[in-house]
Write a protein that holds these residues in place. Structure first.
Motif, PDB file in Angstrom:
ATOM      1  N   THR A   8       0.872  -1.168   0.000  1.00 48.40           N
ATOM      2  CA  THR A   8       0.000   0.000   0.000  1.00 48.40           C
ATOM      3  C   THR A   8       0.911   1.219   0.000  1.00 48.40           C
ATOM      4  OG1 THR A   8      -1.736  -1.150   1.218  1.00 48.40           O
ATOM      5  CG2 THR A   8      -1.796   1.250   1.234  1.00 48.40           C
ATOM      6  N   GLN A  10       1.484   5.311  -0.254  1.00 49.20           N
ATOM      7  CA  GLN A  10       0.822   6.594  -0.021  1.00 49.20           C
ATOM      8  C   GLN A  10       1.276   7.627  -1.040  1.00 49.20           C
ATOM      9  OE1 GLN A  10       0.302   7.955   4.062  1.00 49.20           O
ATOM     10  NE2 GLN A  10       0.905  10.029   3.446  1.00 49.20           N
ATOM     11  N   HIS A  16      -4.020   6.319  -0.535  1.00 50.21           N
ATOM     12  CA  HIS A  16      -3.264   5.073  -0.579  1.00 50.21           C
ATOM     13  C   HIS A  16      -3.684   4.244  -1.789  1.00 50.21           C
ATOM     14  CE1 HIS A  16      -2.885   6.242   3.672  1.00 50.21           C
ATOM     15  NE2 HIS A  16      -1.717   5.632   3.610  1.00 50.21           N
ATOM     16  N   HIS A  18      -3.233   0.576  -3.943  1.00 53.82           N
ATOM     17  CA  HIS A  18      -2.895  -0.849  -3.861  1.00 53.82           C
ATOM     18  C   HIS A  18      -1.967  -1.178  -5.024  1.00 53.82           C
ATOM     19  CE1 HIS A  18      -3.277  -5.099  -3.154  1.00 53.82           C
ATOM     20  NE2 HIS A  18      -3.912  -5.317  -4.286  1.00 53.82           N
ATOM     21  N   ARG A  67      -6.612   5.218  -8.152  1.00 49.37           N
ATOM     22  CA  ARG A  67      -7.503   5.747  -7.111  1.00 49.37           C
ATOM     23  C   ARG A  67      -8.949   5.656  -7.607  1.00 49.37           C
ATOM     24  NH1 ARG A  67      -6.042  11.203  -5.222  1.00 49.37           N
ATOM     25  NH2 ARG A  67      -3.909  10.467  -5.314  1.00 49.37           N
ATOM     26  N   SER A  72      -7.680   0.322  -3.959  1.00 51.67           N
ATOM     27  CA  SER A  72      -7.134   1.639  -3.619  1.00 51.67           C
ATOM     28  C   SER A  72      -8.221   2.509  -2.991  1.00 51.67           C
ATOM     29  CB  SER A  72      -6.566   2.322  -4.868  1.00 51.67           C
ATOM     30  OG  SER A  72      -5.397   1.665  -5.307  1.00 51.67           O
ATOM     31  N   ASP A  73      -7.797   3.589  -2.358  1.00 57.00           N
ATOM     32  CA  ASP A  73      -8.755   4.489  -1.732  1.00 57.00           C
ATOM     33  C   ASP A  73      -9.741   5.032  -2.764  1.00 57.00           C
ATOM     34  OD1 ASP A  73      -7.492   4.143   0.685  1.00 57.00           O
ATOM     35  OD2 ASP A  73      -6.541   6.127   0.719  1.00 57.00           O
ATOM     36  N   ASP A  86       0.256  10.404  -9.687  1.00 54.19           N
ATOM     37  CA  ASP A  86       0.317   9.099  -9.026  1.00 54.19           C
ATOM     38  C   ASP A  86       1.350   8.201  -9.696  1.00 54.19           C
ATOM     39  OD1 ASP A  86      -1.665   9.919  -7.302  1.00 54.19           O
ATOM     40  OD2 ASP A  86      -3.273   8.776  -8.270  1.00 54.19           O
TER      41      ASP A  86
END
Length: 287
Positions: A8, A10, A16, A18, A67, A72-73, A86
């Motif tokens: 994970t 950040q 966060h 994956h 994302r 993922s978040d 990202d």
């Protein structure tokens, strides 16, 4: 195959992602390949993992849930600017100055935007069944799903899919099985698309009501100088061959591979030929 690392990671804004890194070998440094999955809000890292895991003897292969997708978040923003940041965060996390970037379908549009802005950070670019102009794609895809005789669709629901107006996750989940055959070559309805599915309608909606109306790199392709492999299935109705021909014609150092027995996913439809084509490109143009 060397080690597989699931993490994970950040991002700079606290979100966060994956991430899975395949082929990591501290004793033998290898170049990095980052693969971007299709269909944000639907497809997960399992799709590029299936496509590119075979390279892990020669590359570190990094795949991730964008994302708003997969594990993922589910946190915006979902703009291409944010996707690009990202990808750069992941490049730095993996410790690479330059890398190969690969994208399938919607992921290819993000890769094109990245290559236009940061081509100096790339050693190679692989584009699979993608497009250069968002509105053209939206109209082409919608026309295909509404006119294909194999399909029986809820017209209003498909309009919501392709214009980014889905009501909720259930709406999305009911829409996709209606159109699965259109992703496969003739005579094959065994699309692998939904085996990678995790429905997040808000992500899909943002991609198609915000990003796609603004996406147009047609006049910037000439500025991409990195060696590029363009792949497309002959029977792809969502991103037809002419889309990939335009890309290959416009990027100076590019080659086009048309897979005669494939639909929207040559990596699954003709896996052996796909692996051979990709490995030959990387061996001759990148390694």
């Amino acid at each position: 195959m060397a080690g597989i690392q699931t993490s994970t990671v950040q991002m700079d804004d606290g979100v966060h992602l994956h991430v899975k890194l395949m082929g990591n070998d501290e004793k033998r440094p290898k170049p990095l390949l980052i693969a971007v999955h299709a269909a944000p809000g639907l497809v997960t890292l399992a799709e590029p993992e299936a496509a590119f895991a075979f390279l892990s003897d020669n590359f570190r292969v990094l795949v991730f849930d964008g994302r708003g997708s997969g594990e993922s978040d589910i946190t915006g923003s979902y703009t291409h600017d944010r996707w690009i940041r990202d990808i750069d965060n992941l490049r730095r996390w993996a410790g690479a100055e330059k890398f190969v970037l690969a994208g399938h379908s919607y992921g290819g549009t993000i890769c094109l935007d990245y290559a236009v802005r940061h081509g100096d950070r790339l050693s190679g670019l692989i584009l699979r069944n993608t497009w250069t102009h968002g509105i053209q794609l939206m109209m082409t895809a919608l026309a295909a799903v509404l006119t294909d005789p194999r399909l029986k669709v809820d017209v209003a629901r498909q309009l919501r899919v392709w214009t980014g107006a889905l009501r909720d996750d259930r709406d999305y989940e009911e829409a996709m099985p209606e159109i699965l055959p259109i992703y496969s070559p003739p005579g094959d309805s065994s699309s692998q698309m939904l085996q990678f599915a995790a429905y997040h309608s808000a992500t899909q909606n943002f991609a198609f009501n915000h990003n796609m109306p603004r996406f147009d790199v047609r006049h910037q392709l000439k500025d991409i100088k990195v060696p590029t492999l363009v792949i497309v299935g002959r029977h792809d109705l969502i991103t037809p061959v002419v889309f990939s021909e335009e890309i290959a014609r416009s990027i100076p150092d590019s080659s086009l591979a048309i897979f005669e027995h494939s639909g929207h996913n040559p990596a699954g439809d003709e896996s052996q030929k796909f692996q051979k084509t990709v490995l030959e490109f990387l061996t001759t143009s990148v390694l």
